[in-house]
Design an enzyme around this catalytic site. Structure first.
Site, PDB file in Angstrom:
ATOM      1  N   ARG A 120     -19.792  38.863 -60.290  1.00  0.00           N
ATOM      2  CA  ARG A 120     -20.962  39.551 -59.725  1.00  0.00           C
ATOM      3  C   ARG A 120     -20.619  40.991 -59.408  1.00  0.00           C
ATOM      4  NH1 ARG A 120     -24.142  34.949 -56.286  1.00  0.00           N
ATOM      5  NH2 ARG A 120     -23.898  33.379 -57.912  1.00  0.00           N
ATOM      6  N   GLU A 169     -22.870  31.391 -45.099  1.00  0.00           N
ATOM      7  CA  GLU A 169     -23.272  30.581 -46.250  1.00  0.00           C
ATOM      8  C   GLU A 169     -22.073  30.226 -47.121  1.00  0.00           C
ATOM      9  OE1 GLU A 169     -26.349  32.390 -48.727  1.00  0.00           O
ATOM     10  OE2 GLU A 169     -25.513  31.322 -50.447  1.00  0.00           O
ATOM     11  N   ARG A 206     -15.154  31.002 -50.076  1.00  0.00           N
ATOM     12  CA  ARG A 206     -15.869  30.910 -48.793  1.00  0.00           C
ATOM     13  C   ARG A 206     -15.493  29.627 -48.058  1.00  0.00           C
ATOM     14  NH1 ARG A 206     -21.274  33.683 -48.925  1.00  0.00           N
ATOM     15  NH2 ARG A 206     -20.735  35.660 -49.921  1.00  0.00           N
ATOM     16  N   GLU A 235     -21.302  43.154 -57.385  1.00  0.00           N
ATOM     17  CA  GLU A 235     -21.868  43.492 -56.077  1.00  0.00           C
ATOM     18  C   GLU A 235     -21.092  44.683 -55.546  1.00  0.00           C
ATOM     19  OE1 GLU A 235     -23.583  40.338 -54.139  1.00  0.00           O
ATOM     20  OE2 GLU A 235     -22.120  38.861 -54.781  1.00  0.00           O
ATOM     21  N   ARG A 279     -16.933  39.109 -47.147  1.00  0.00           N
ATOM     22  CA  ARG A 279     -17.124  37.817 -47.819  1.00  0.00           C
ATOM     23  C   ARG A 279     -17.580  37.902 -49.281  1.00  0.00           C
ATOM     24  NH1 ARG A 279     -22.404  35.270 -44.845  1.00  0.00           N
ATOM     25  NH2 ARG A 279     -23.929  36.145 -46.262  1.00  0.00           N
ATOM     26  N   HIS A 280     -17.633  39.105 -49.813  1.00  0.00           N
ATOM     27  CA  HIS A 280     -18.042  39.247 -51.219  1.00  0.00           C
ATOM     28  C   HIS A 280     -16.899  39.733 -52.097  1.00  0.00           C
ATOM     29  CE1 HIS A 280     -22.124  39.314 -49.404  1.00  0.00           C
ATOM     30  NE2 HIS A 280     -22.404  38.619 -50.495  1.00  0.00           N
ATOM     31  N   SER A 326     -25.569  27.371 -51.995  1.00  0.00           N
ATOM     32  CA  SER A 326     -27.018  27.380 -52.175  1.00  0.00           C
ATOM     33  C   SER A 326     -27.359  26.394 -53.265  1.00  0.00           C
ATOM     34  CB  SER A 326     -27.507  28.746 -52.647  1.00  0.00           C
ATOM     35  OG  SER A 326     -27.485  29.667 -51.615  1.00  0.00           O
TER      36      SER A 326
HETATM   37  P1  ATP Z   1     -24.647  35.811 -50.199  1.00  0.00           P
HETATM   38  O1  ATP Z   1     -26.014  35.737 -49.588  1.00  0.00           O
HETATM   39  O2  ATP Z   1     -23.568  35.428 -49.263  1.00  0.00           O
HETATM   40  O3  ATP Z   1     -24.382  37.091 -50.913  1.00  0.00           O
HETATM   41  P2  ATP Z   1     -25.759  34.477 -52.449  1.00  0.00           P
HETATM   42  O4  ATP Z   1     -26.873  33.712 -51.843  1.00  0.00           O
HETATM   43  O5  ATP Z   1     -26.025  35.756 -53.132  1.00  0.00           O
HETATM   44  O6  ATP Z   1     -24.605  34.712 -51.337  1.00  0.00           O
HETATM   45  P3  ATP Z   1     -25.488  32.370 -54.363  1.00  0.00           P
HETATM   46  O7  ATP Z   1     -26.092  32.975 -55.569  1.00  0.00           O
HETATM   47  O8  ATP Z   1     -26.258  31.448 -53.563  1.00  0.00           O
HETATM   48  O9  ATP Z   1     -24.933  33.564 -53.437  1.00  0.00           O
HETATM   49  O10 ATP Z   1     -24.073  31.764 -54.810  1.00  0.00           O
HETATM   50  C1  ATP Z   1     -23.614  30.486 -54.441  1.00  0.00           C
HETATM   51  C2  ATP Z   1     -22.426  30.588 -53.520  1.00  0.00           C
HETATM   52  O11 ATP Z   1     -21.408  31.395 -54.084  1.00  0.00           O
HETATM   53  C3  ATP Z   1     -22.712  31.248 -52.195  1.00  0.00           C
HETATM   54  O12 ATP Z   1     -23.242  30.327 -51.290  1.00  0.00           O
HETATM   55  C4  ATP Z   1     -21.356  31.718 -51.775  1.00  0.00           C
HETATM   56  O13 ATP Z   1     -20.608  30.646 -51.219  1.00  0.00           O
HETATM   57  C5  ATP Z   1     -20.711  32.086 -53.074  1.00  0.00           C
HETATM   58  N1  ATP Z   1     -20.787  33.526 -53.334  1.00  0.00           N
HETATM   59  C6  ATP Z   1     -21.859  34.218 -53.737  1.00  0.00           C
HETATM   60  N2  ATP Z   1     -21.583  35.495 -53.945  1.00  0.00           N
HETATM   61  C7  ATP Z   1     -20.271  35.639 -53.675  1.00  0.00           C
HETATM   62  C8  ATP Z   1     -19.360  36.732 -53.730  1.00  0.00           C
HETATM   63  N3  ATP Z   1     -19.759  37.921 -54.122  1.00  0.00           N
HETATM   64  N4  ATP Z   1     -18.070  36.511 -53.389  1.00  0.00           N
HETATM   65  C9  ATP Z   1     -17.657  35.295 -53.019  1.00  0.00           C
HETATM   66  N5  ATP Z   1     -18.453  34.218 -52.968  1.00  0.00           N
HETATM   67  C10 ATP Z   1     -19.752  34.380 -53.282  1.00  0.00           C
HETATM   68 MG    MG Z   2     -27.233  31.794 -51.725  1.00  0.00          MG
END
Ligand code: ATP
Ligand code: MG
Length: 551
Positions: free
Chosen positions: A291, A474, A525, A293, A299-300, A477
């Site tokens: 990702r 989180e 996470r 991001e 946490r990302h 999801s």
């Molecule tokens: P967040 O709101 O924390 O950015 P998200 O809702 O965008 O997460 P999801 O698409 O739901 O992320 O991804 C499923 C799971 O993957 C998340 O619940 C989280 O545990 C993990 N996750 C998501 N993005 C990241 C990231 N950039 N780094 C580490 N773990 C991640």
């Molecule tokens: Mg999510």
């Protein structure tokens, strides 16, 4: 410049004599040094079997020696001679004695050498100069000590070195000391910053806490896999180079794929759903997720490990939640059995053990709904548990909002998004009211969920979706997915998502589609939050974020 020498002067013979004497002195000194070196070399050669740098290991021998691992040493081996390969923690010379602490796999032992007929004093000097962190082979007699040794994990034994050979010498100056890198945040003394540690992760991994964290990480994946395999799941591997962004949005890495563009998968979402339509009823995947991001949070990461699950459902997404609860309960129970690792981690990063089951008393006191008793979805309750055995908390989203509104000055509407700050606050409120660090929240507003999420039948402002939280953050999801192509296209249209590049995905539901749901978990996470750690970089072996792509 000319090569010609200047004409000789009467002074010359004197100078020549002095010069000759000087040269003779130098020659004598060199000869002496050479003789000493030869003598030393002869001595080293004579004792090469006893001490010295080992020959480069190049697979010339095979099972010629039996090695004992440091953790396997014990008083039961008293008077036996063992061969141990280990890392040098410290060395110390004291007269005709040399002491060292050697270690491996969280276990350390004192070793000592003394001058005797078979071992010259040069061996003591040799031991004294071995740089810390080098790898040595030690042949030694195990002896039981009278006074316990407090500085090593083996306190009742010592190794009497008979032979010692350095297998690989460490550089003498280290980027940081393990002692500094192992200090608790609130402890006195030098600390090593995160970047310095990450730049030399192979050294950082030698600290007890980091080492234990990655042992725990391995267990998280192991227990995740085991539970699912035991519950009729198949492990799958979906492509990471894909032609269209799997989750949409801007956080996708684009790459040059020969003469066209491709993307790195943001999740295995669309693929795991397609696989289900190929009649594999329950699947999971453990694989990297990418990702882009561009946010630097605790946490990302830009690359993390996704633990993904997808399964058929008969009637309700609660079937997925029942499975998820069983899975997490199993993982948490198993993780708690790794006491040595937990102890090593806690010594540097203190944390409270995770509480994931609500007590029966609280269930009664708060009138929490028990789903398995009435066999009906019990959304009318503010909170639910599957049954009195699992006791893992499920809250519906509007109830989470209500809970937040008890303390927020600016009240939230039932369909508002819960931001990261409020998410943490919610975790705290849930902990206070229900006494748990783990909970599932379901029925998220449709505005905050992806296009493939099944809407709620009774109120289309909400969806059959859920998130899982540990300590207010989180970890996962998921949702019941839409398995009707027309509905998918309609939802995508209303969310302004272009599904043209995902035609194959939409088409996969046209040949008879199983109703299904699933979830995706961020592996890092889970490790971070189970251990109550404050940064995801502590649990990612070689973290990738916008600032870091090395080592
Ligand atoms: P967040 O709101 O924390 O950015 P998200 O809702 O965008 O997460 P999801 O698409 O739901 O992320 O991804 C499923 C799971 O993957 C998340 O619940 C989280 O545990 C993990 N996750 C998501 N993005 C990241 C990231 N950039 N780094 C580490 N773990 C991640
Ligand atoms: Mg999510």
């Amino acid at each position: 410049m000319s090569d010609q020498q200047p004409a000789a002067t009467p002074e010359e013979p004197k100078i020549n004599k002095k010069q000759a004497e000087k040269e003779a002195r130098i020659a004598a000194r060199l000869a002496e040094e050479k003789a000493r070196a030869e003598e030393k070399a002869a001595l080293l050669a004579k004792y090469s079997d006893v001490f010295g740098n080992a020959e480069l290991l190049q697979s010339t021998g095979y099972n010629t020696k039996e090695y004992t691992k440091v953790p396997q040493l014990s008083a039961a081996l008293a008077d036996k001679t063992v061969t141990v390969r280990a890392r040098v923690s410290t060395t110390r010379k004291k007269g005709k004695l040399a002491f060292m602490v050697i270690r491996d796999e969280n276990s350390s032992v004192q070793a000592m050498a003394a001058v005797d007929e078979a071992r010259p004093k040069e061996m003591i000097d040799y031991i004294g100069q071995i740089p810390c962190e080098s790898i040595v082979d030690v042949e030694a007699k195990v002896t039981v000590v009278d006074q316990p040794i407090t500085s090593t994990t083996h306190s009742d034994i010592e190794l009497q070195i008979q032979k010692i050979h350095c297998i690989s010498e460490s550089q003498r100056t280290l980027p940081f000391t393990l002692e500094d890198a192992s200090r608790r945040e609130d402890e006195e003394g030098a600390k090593v910053n995160s970047d310095t540690r990450l730049n030399c992760r192979w050294l950082d991994l030698r600290t007890p806490a980091s080492n234990a964290i990655f042992r725990m990480q391995s267990r998280v994946c192991q227990h995740f896999r085991q539970y699912l395999l035991d519950n009729d799941f198949f492990e799958i591997h979906t492509p990471k180079i894909i032609s269209a962004a799997s989750e949409g949005g801007s956080n996708v890495f684009k790459l040059q794929y020969f003469n066209r563009d491709a993307f790195l998968a943001q999740s295995p979402q669309l693929y795991k759903q397609m696989v289900l339509q190929g009649d594999l009823p329950r699947v999971f995947e453990v694989a990297p997720v990418f990702r882009a991001e561009n946010s630097n949070t605790h946490r990302h990461l830009t690359e993390f490990v996704g633990l993904d699950v997808e399964l058929r459902i008969n009637e309700h997404y609660y079937e997925v939640l029942d499975l998820a609860e069983g899975l997490f309960n199993y993982m948490f129970e198993k993780l708690a059995t790794h006491t040595k690792e937990l102890e090593d981690i806690r010594a540097q990063y203190p944390f409270e053990p995770l509480v994931w089951k609500i007590t029966e008393e609280k269930i009664k006191e708060l009138g929490i709904g028990i789903i398995s008793e009435n066999k009906q979805p019990t959304d009318q309750y503010e909170a639910r548990v599957h049954n009195l055995e699992s006791r893992m908390l499920r809250l519906n989203y509007p109830h989470c909002i209500e809970l937040l509104n008890t303390v927020l000055e600016e009240k939230l509407a039932p369909t508002d998004d819960i931001n990261t700050t409020n998410e943490k606050l919610l975790g705290k409120l849930v902990r206070e009211r229900y006494g748990v660090d783990f909970f599932i929240s379901d029925r998220f507003p449709s505005t905050v969920r992806p296009f493939y999420t099944m809407p709620c039948k009774d109120d289309t402002r909400f969806t059959n979706s859920y998130d899982m939280f540990i300590r207010g953050e989180e970890i996962s999801s998921g949702a019941q997915r839409i398995h009707v192509p027309e509905m998918l296209l309609e939802r995508a249209k209303s969310l302004q998502v272009d599904l043209t590049p995902c035609k194959d995905y939409v088409d996969s539901f046209r040949l008879g589609a199983w109703p299904h749901g699933g979830f995706g978990v961020g592996m890092e996470r889970v490790v971070m939050l189970y251990l109550g750690l404050s940064n995801v970089r502590l649990v990612s072996m070689f973290p990738r974020d916008p600032q870091r792509v090395t080592p």
